[in-house]
Motif scaffolding. Structure first.
Motif, PDB file in Angstrom:
ATOM      1  N   GLU A 276       0.805  -1.097   0.048  1.00 10.33           N
ATOM      2  CA  GLU A 276       0.122  -0.176  -0.021  1.00 10.33           C
ATOM      3  C   GLU A 276       0.976   1.184  -0.065  1.00 10.33           C
ATOM      4  OE1 GLU A 276      -2.526  -0.398   3.400  1.00 10.33           O
ATOM      5  OE2 GLU A 276      -3.845  -1.916   2.437  1.00 10.33           O
ATOM      6  N   GLU A 277       1.912   1.058   0.971  1.00 15.45           N
ATOM      7  CA  GLU A 277       2.750   2.466   0.874  1.00 15.45           C
ATOM      8  C   GLU A 277       3.363   2.670  -0.407  1.00 15.45           C
ATOM      9  OE1 GLU A 277       5.667   1.561   3.794  1.00 15.45           O
ATOM     10  OE2 GLU A 277       4.057   2.087   5.548  1.00 15.45           O
ATOM     11  N   PHE A 278       3.914   1.595  -1.259  1.00 14.39           N
ATOM     12  CA  PHE A 278       4.610   1.776  -2.612  1.00 14.39           C
ATOM     13  C   PHE A 278       3.441   2.214  -3.501  1.00 14.39           C
ATOM     14  CE2 PHE A 278       7.513  -1.714  -1.567  1.00 14.39           C
ATOM     15  CZ  PHE A 278       8.743  -0.869  -1.729  1.00 14.39           C
ATOM     16  N   HIS A 279       2.202   1.732  -3.469  1.00 15.54           N
ATOM     17  CA  HIS A 279       1.109   2.475  -4.324  1.00 15.54           C
ATOM     18  C   HIS A 279       0.813   3.926  -3.853  1.00 15.54           C
ATOM     19  CE1 HIS A 279       0.016  -1.153  -6.537  1.00 15.54           C
ATOM     20  NE2 HIS A 279      -0.311  -1.889  -5.337  1.00 15.54           N
ATOM     21  N   ARG A 280       0.886   4.187  -2.548  1.00 13.18           N
ATOM     22  CA  ARG A 280       0.768   5.604  -2.184  1.00 13.18           C
ATOM     23  C   ARG A 280       1.882   6.394  -2.872  1.00 13.18           C
ATOM     24  NH1 ARG A 280      -1.037   4.766   3.902  1.00 13.18           N
ATOM     25  NH2 ARG A 280      -2.924   4.023   3.667  1.00 13.18           N
ATOM     26  N   SER A 281       3.031   6.191  -2.536  1.00 12.92           N
ATOM     27  CA  SER A 281       4.265   6.770  -3.112  1.00 12.92           C
ATOM     28  C   SER A 281       4.157   7.085  -4.562  1.00 12.92           C
ATOM     29  CB  SER A 281       5.390   6.138  -2.867  1.00 12.92           C
ATOM     30  OG  SER A 281       5.581   4.673  -3.236  1.00 12.92           O
ATOM     31  N   SER A 282       3.815   5.899  -5.255  1.00  8.55           N
ATOM     32  CA  SER A 282       3.709   6.002  -6.929  1.00  8.55           C
ATOM     33  C   SER A 282       2.666   7.027  -7.128  1.00  8.55           C
ATOM     34  CB  SER A 282       3.369   4.766  -7.414  1.00  8.55           C
ATOM     35  OG  SER A 282       1.868   4.326  -6.909  1.00  8.55           O
ATOM     36  N   ARG A 283       1.361   7.045  -6.405  1.00  9.08           N
ATOM     37  CA  ARG A 283       0.416   8.051  -6.921  1.00  9.08           C
ATOM     38  C   ARG A 283       0.860   9.435  -6.402  1.00  9.08           C
ATOM     39  NH1 ARG A 283      -4.483   4.849  -3.808  1.00  9.08           N
ATOM     40  NH2 ARG A 283      -4.695   2.877  -5.294  1.00  9.08           N
ATOM     41  N   THR A 284       1.536   9.578  -5.489  1.00  8.62           N
ATOM     42  CA  THR A 284       2.215  11.098  -5.081  1.00  8.62           C
ATOM     43  C   THR A 284       3.047  11.618  -5.858  1.00  8.62           C
ATOM     44  OG1 THR A 284       3.538   9.781  -3.392  1.00  8.62           O
ATOM     45  CG2 THR A 284       1.529  10.842  -2.534  1.00  8.62           C
ATOM     46  N   SER A 285       3.886  10.558  -6.386  1.00  6.56           N
ATOM     47  CA  SER A 285       5.000  11.024  -7.329  1.00  6.56           C
ATOM     48  C   SER A 285       4.236  11.383  -8.557  1.00  6.56           C
ATOM     49  CB  SER A 285       6.258   9.809  -7.643  1.00  6.56           C
ATOM     50  OG  SER A 285       5.262   8.633  -8.078  1.00  6.56           O
ATOM     51  N   ALA A 286       3.414  10.666  -9.110  1.00  6.44           N
ATOM     52  CA  ALA A 286       2.601  10.750 -10.581  1.00  6.44           C
ATOM     53  C   ALA A 286       1.910  12.308 -10.334  1.00  6.44           C
ATOM     54  CB  ALA A 286       1.639   9.747 -10.674  1.00  6.44           C
ATOM     55  N   VAL A 287       1.337  12.622  -9.046  1.00  8.28           N
ATOM     56  CA  VAL A 287       0.726  13.937  -8.877  1.00  8.28           C
ATOM     57  C   VAL A 287       2.006  15.019  -8.950  1.00  8.28           C
ATOM     58  CG1 VAL A 287      -0.476  15.204  -7.157  1.00  8.28           C
ATOM     59  CG2 VAL A 287      -1.261  13.072  -7.578  1.00  8.28           C
ATOM     60  N   ARG A 288       3.066  14.632  -8.208  1.00 13.78           N
ATOM     61  CA  ARG A 288       3.938  15.760  -8.475  1.00 13.78           C
ATOM     62  C   ARG A 288       4.733  15.863  -9.758  1.00 13.78           C
ATOM     63  NH1 ARG A 288       7.056  13.690  -2.902  1.00 13.78           N
ATOM     64  NH2 ARG A 288       5.457  14.433  -1.329  1.00 13.78           N
ATOM     65  N   VAL A 289       4.545  14.863 -10.633  1.00 15.39           N
ATOM     66  CA  VAL A 289       5.076  14.987 -11.864  1.00 15.39           C
ATOM     67  C   VAL A 289       4.136  15.790 -12.502  1.00 15.39           C
ATOM     68  CG1 VAL A 289       5.575  13.579 -14.065  1.00 15.39           C
ATOM     69  CG2 VAL A 289       6.456  12.679 -11.888  1.00 15.39           C
ATOM     70  N   GLY A 290       2.903  15.577 -12.605  1.00 18.21           N
ATOM     71  CA  GLY A 290       1.990  16.456 -13.205  1.00 18.21           C
ATOM     72  C   GLY A 290       2.361  17.979 -13.011  1.00 18.21           C
ATOM     73  N   HIS A 291       2.227  18.256 -11.539  1.00 17.97           N
ATOM     74  CA  HIS A 291       2.853  19.820 -11.058  1.00 17.97           C
ATOM     75  C   HIS A 291       3.980  20.241 -11.648  1.00 17.97           C
ATOM     76  CE1 HIS A 291      -0.658  20.070  -8.368  1.00 17.97           C
ATOM     77  NE2 HIS A 291      -0.192  19.115  -7.624  1.00 17.97           N
ATOM     78  N   LEU A 292       5.046  19.260 -11.785  1.00 19.28           N
ATOM     79  CA  LEU A 292       6.327  19.807 -12.400  1.00 19.28           C
ATOM     80  C   LEU A 292       5.983  20.025 -13.861  1.00 19.28           C
ATOM     81  CD1 LEU A 292       8.570  17.367 -10.561  1.00 19.28           C
ATOM     82  CD2 LEU A 292       8.525  19.932 -10.237  1.00 19.28           C
ATOM     83  N   GLN A 293       5.259  19.155 -14.532  1.00 19.36           N
ATOM     84  CA  GLN A 293       5.050  19.284 -15.893  1.00 19.36           C
ATOM     85  C   GLN A 293       4.507  20.749 -16.093  1.00 19.36           C
ATOM     86  OE1 GLN A 293       3.038  15.983 -17.479  1.00 19.36           O
ATOM     87  NE2 GLN A 293       5.007  14.709 -17.833  1.00 19.36           N
TER      88      GLN A 293
END
Length: 675
Positions: A276-293
């Motif tokens: 679950e933590e891996f999934h959460r980290s992947s989701r947060t990283s995807a959100v952060r990647v969108g903000h960075l883009q």
């Protein structure tokens, strides 16, 4: 109680006769007595047939009375039959007293039917009746007793039970498995009946008390019966101890299994949390990647505006070129730093994966070892129980053989001594008679008397020789008995010592295994705590990495690829864990099949034990036949001695008659009356 009284009066009126006054008076007294609840006492009341019929009908569905006392009621055969017919379907009565009612054939048959159908009576008193006078009816009573599995106490004192009735009771005791107290005092059981009861105690394992005084039974058989009952007590106590031990061991084994299952569930929960933590980290990283883009798009638009401005100003271009060079150097440094961070992250992830894999393998091995230890403990406990049972059976058989041989030898010695004493007395009497006759004989009859004395002395010498031979045989038999008894006692002591040593060794071994299991449990608990600490450290590292990723703009694409690889590895680990669990389940199923095979071997061993017991019984029967042959030889010797005595008595009578005739015919005898 009042409701019972009313229903009794109502049924009497419906039957067309007046209710019995003594019964009504007794019911009224029981109603006023607060201590008589649950007890119906009609002792010493003369109950009629109609009253017995109505009481049986009322007790058929009664749920209030647990004790029914009908002693000395002078019940008729028809009344007893009707009363007991009503009690057949009663499910509340625990105690029934029918003392002193002169029950005969019909009563015995009704009691047999009651014992076959009733399942609530625990105590039955039948003292001072005549159940044993009619053999056919008493056999029906014994059949009912054999099919009953709820009665615990039975009183059959003064019922004129002979040896045949005792044989029927022995057959019933072979089938009965609940009777604990049986009172047969003051009957006519005798030697044959007591032997049949003793043989029945070999199969009956629940009898705890058997009273047989006043039945003309030899003391050796009474002692053998007491020993059999004591053996039943010892076996019941050992069975209780073994049951308690098995319960304790099963509880400990179940506790260990529960602890192992808890540990396994905790590991699975930890793995699920990591996932679950891996999934959460992947989701947060995807959100952060969108903000960075989005930020990059905004900056691209700003760069385009700057390029337009740079075209307008050449001076600013030169400055911008210098800035671009500086920015290129900074970008190269940033790329190197990103590469180093990626390598570090890959190394850390590999180490974490290896550590988790090693911990999981250790835990699975510990689980398998614990399961094997539990199975070994169960098998050893079963072996201990089997050995204890076999040793107990062997001890009981040895005790029985010792008691039988000792009693038979004692009886033989006593009989031989009595015969020798009787022969000595008779010989003394014959000698005294011969001396008295010698004093009255005349001189010319001396020769005849001397010849008779010589013949008597020769016969006395023969009888003394036979006595000496019998005494030698008795001494030999006694020596053999003493030797056999000492050997049996030595074997019993050796068996007891071996059993004690084996039990102590097995108990110490089990304690060591329990300690090892507890240590393994503590180690697993410590490893779980270490895993939790490592998971906390990993979480902190992941937090730091996310902070660093937010500061670095150009790592977005690489981080997405790394996260995808991590997801694949996590799925692969989950699949591996599932495969390992399936393999463990297969191993457990194989072990279960092995346990079934062990159960089959146990059944085969039990069959072998039964065959050995049957062979032992055959050997006992052979010994009994040998004993019977020896008794037949002794009987023949006694017949020979009796025949010799009769011949001697005839000869002495002939001598006496001859002497008297000679004395009467002599002149001395003729002159004696003249004087």
């Amino acid at each position: 109680m009042e409701e019972f009284r009313r229903s009794f009066i109502r049924l009497c009126k419906e039957g067309g006769f007046e209710p019995q006054e003594t019964v009504l008076k007794q019911l009224h007294e029981l109603r006023d007595d607060p201590g008589g609840r649950g007890r119906l006492d009609f002792s010493t009341l003369n109950l009629s047939v109609e009253s017995s019929d109505i009481l049986g009908r009322l007790l058929q569905n009664d749920i209030h009375f647990t004790d029914i006392l009908l002693s000395d009621c002078m019940l008729s055969e028809e009344g007893v039959k009707l009363l007991l017919h009503g009690l057949c379907s009663n499910s509340v009565v625990k105690r029934l007293d029918l003392k002193g009612n002169n029950l005969r054939a019909v009563g015995a048959e009704a009691l047999g039917k009651l014992l076959r159908q009733n399942k609530s009576i625990r105590s039955l008193t039948l003292e001072w009746n005549n159940l044993g006078m009619w053999e056919d009816s008493f056999s029906l009573f014994c059949e009912g007793l054999g099919s009953n599995h709820f009665l615990q106490q039975l009183d059959l004192r003064n019922n004129q039970i002979n040896h045949q009735g005792a044989g029927e009771l022995a057959v019933a005791l072979n089938r009965n498995s609940s009777l604990q107290d049986l009172d047969l005092r003051w009957n006519n059981i005798g030697l044959l009946g007591s032997r049949s009861l003793l043989n029945s105690l070999h199969n009956n394992k629940t009898m705890g008390k058997l009273e047989l005084s006043g039945n003309n039974i030899p003391s050796d058989i009474l002692k053998a019966i007491e020993q059999a009952i004591e053996h039943n007590h010892e076996r019941q106590s050992t069975q209780k101890e073994n049951r308690n031990r098995t319960q304790i061991l099963s509880k400990e084994v179940s506790n260990l299994k529960e602890e192992k299952t808890k540990q396994f569930l905790d590991l699975m929960e930890a793995i699920d949390k990591q996932r679950e933590e891996f999934h959460r980290s992947s989701r947060t990283s995807a959100v952060r990647v969108g903000h960075l883009q989005e930020v990059l798009d905004e900056r691209k638009s700003a760069v385009n505006s700057l390029r337009a401005k740079l075209q307008m100003t050449e001076a600013s271009l030169a400055l911008s070129e210098q800035k671009v060079q500086d920015l290129g150097e900074l970008l190269s440094h940033a790329k190197q730093e990103n590469f180093n961070l990626k390598e570090r992250q890959a190394k850390d992830l590999k180490q974490e994966k290896e550590e988790t894999a090693s911990i999981e393998t250790k835990l699975l091995r510990e689980m398998a070892c614990a399961n094997e230890k539990n199975l070994n403990l169960q098998s050893k406990v079963e072996e201990l129980e089997r050995k204890c049972k076999s040793q107990q059976d062997r001890l009981f058989e040895l005790k029985q053989e010792l008691t039988n041989t000792s009693t038979e030898l004692k009886l033989r010695a006593i009989q031989a001594e009595e015969r020798l004493d009787a022969e000595k007395k008779r010989f003394k009497q014959t000698l005294e008679d011969s001396d008295n006759l010698r004093q009255k004989e005349v001189d010319h009859m001396a020769r005849h008397v001397e010849e008779s004395e010589r013949s008597l002395q020769e016969r006395i010498q023969r009888l003394e020789a036979t006595r000496i031979a019998l005494e030698e045989e008795l001494s030999r038999v006694k020596a053999a008995c003493v030797a056999e008894r000492s050997r049996a006692e030595e074997e019993v002591m050796k068996a007891k010592n071996l059993a004690r040593l084996e039990e102590q060794q097995k108990v110490s071994h089990l304690e060591e295994k329990l300690r090892q299991a507890i240590q393994s449990r503590d180690d697993a608990h410590n490893s779980g705590l270490l895993q939790k600490q490592e998971l906390g450290d990993a979480k902190a590292k992941n937090h730091q990495l996310t902070l660093e990723i937010e500061g670095l703009k150009h790592r977005l694409h690489a981080l997405e690829q790394d996260l995808a690889g991590k997801d694949r590895e996590a799925m692969a680990q989950v699949n591996k864990v599932r495969m390992e669990l399936e393999e463990q389940i297969g191993h457990l199923q194989a072990e279960r099949t092995a346990q079934e095979g062990l159960k089959e071997t146990i059944a085969a061993l039990q069959r072998q034990l039964k065959a050995q017991t049957s062979s032992h019984r055959e050997s006992v029967l052979d010994k009994e036949s040998e004993i019977a042959s020896l008794l037949e030889k002794l009987r023949l010797k006694d017949a020979d001695i009796q025949r010799m005595r009769e011949e001697e008595a005839q000869r002495t009578s002939f001598l006496h008659n001859a002497i008297l005739s000679y004395v009467h015919s002599s002149p001395v005898g003729l002159s004696s009356p003249r004087k």
